[in-house]
Design a protein around this motif. Sequence first.
Motif, short mmCIF file in Angstrom:
data_model
loop_
_atom_site.label_atom_id
_atom_site.label_comp_id
_atom_site.label_asym_id
_atom_site.label_seq_id
_atom_site.Cartn_x
_atom_site.Cartn_y
_atom_site.Cartn_z
N VAL A 215 22.13 -1.40 -87.84
CA VAL A 215 22.83 -0.35 -87.10
C VAL A 215 23.33 -0.87 -85.76
O VAL A 215 24.44 -0.56 -85.32
N VAL B 141 20.19 8.11 -89.54
CA VAL B 141 20.09 7.30 -90.75
C VAL B 141 19.19 7.99 -91.76
O VAL B 141 18.09 8.44 -91.41
N VAL C 7 29.68 7.86 -95.95
CA VAL C 7 29.11 6.98 -94.94
C VAL C 7 28.76 5.65 -95.59
O VAL C 7 28.64 5.55 -96.81
N PRO C 8 28.56 4.59 -94.77
CA PRO C 8 28.10 3.31 -95.34
C PRO C 8 26.72 3.45 -95.96
O PRO C 8 25.86 4.18 -95.45
N ARG D 253 24.61 6.99 -91.72
CA ARG D 253 24.38 5.88 -92.65
C ARG D 253 23.27 6.29 -93.61
O ARG D 253 22.43 7.13 -93.27
N GLU E 83 22.87 7.56 -83.75
CA GLU E 83 23.06 7.23 -85.17
C GLU E 83 21.93 7.87 -85.97
O GLU E 83 20.75 7.60 -85.71
#
Length: 327
Positions: free
Chosen positions: A315, A97, A146-147, A118, A95
């Motif tokens: 996350v 970020v 993306v969020p 994210r 992930e």
Amino acid sequence: MRDIFEQSIAAAAAPLRGLRVLIFGLSGRGFPGGDGAVEAADVLSRNGLTAVYTHQLDPELPAKLAQDYDVSIITNTRVGALLAASERLWSCASETVLWFWDLRPGHVVEALRGRVDRAYLTYNGPWESPQGELYAPEQWASSLGVPVGYCPQAAPLRAAELHPGGPRVVFVGDLANSTYHVGRKALCEALCATVVNERARPRRLAVEARLPTLYRSARYVLSTSPLAPGYTSVRTYSILACGGLMLLQRFPGCERLFTPGEHAIIFDTAEQAMELVEQLDGNESERGRIADAGRALHASKHTVAHRVLSICSEVAGVSDGFNGFIA
């Protein structure tokens, strides 16, 4: 304060033991972000995570990017530096970020489309700049695809060094920046604040080194930021970390981060600020109580290590939102 810090980090890190985290960017050593990232990597690694901090000038950058991570948290408001980074930065973690500390997206949104999974912003609602431009987290979400979550700025633990003869009101920051800070100069003038500001990096580092004495020794330390929901400058957290008595200009949602009269003196107008400080001028014990409570709050909720854990918890599905609010 270190005991408060260590205990709060240990509790928050417990559900995340074994997580591998990369922290990239910030400003290097000597600045709140860089020092906070170093502190975060150290304390999280002592609490069961593998946490690594690096930046563009780190000689160990290639070796650190060669590792595999569960989460990489990338923080840098200079999009050019991000885009010049190794492609490995965008693929070294499951992930990726983006934790973006600037209020304005600039060219970062389109440039980073497809590179991040994210994004976390330092404000959590729509706001209008002094130039009349409207910004909102939803714009980031739709542009990046993306969020988008909320994670404000933070600062590392600092020593508190009390020296006699400090100024009544001190302000560290730029009075000439009209992009964000319309009215800041007038506010400082009304409060007769001693203003400290340097632009060149070596001089700014010298100011940072003075802050534990400057903030703790002043009777009041002014903090004023753009009135964006949930947004406050990294200086705010540095004031608390250094044991300063914070005189905070109210911004939307600030009571979710600080309790008025408990962790800081919170005001709306210069007239109100002057009235509040005059009431406290003769009460040294009350001033000390508020400053100490603000410093304890910072140590328990508002360091960079806490912010990294907040992002990782969301996350990893351990929590469903920012965990630095008072309640």
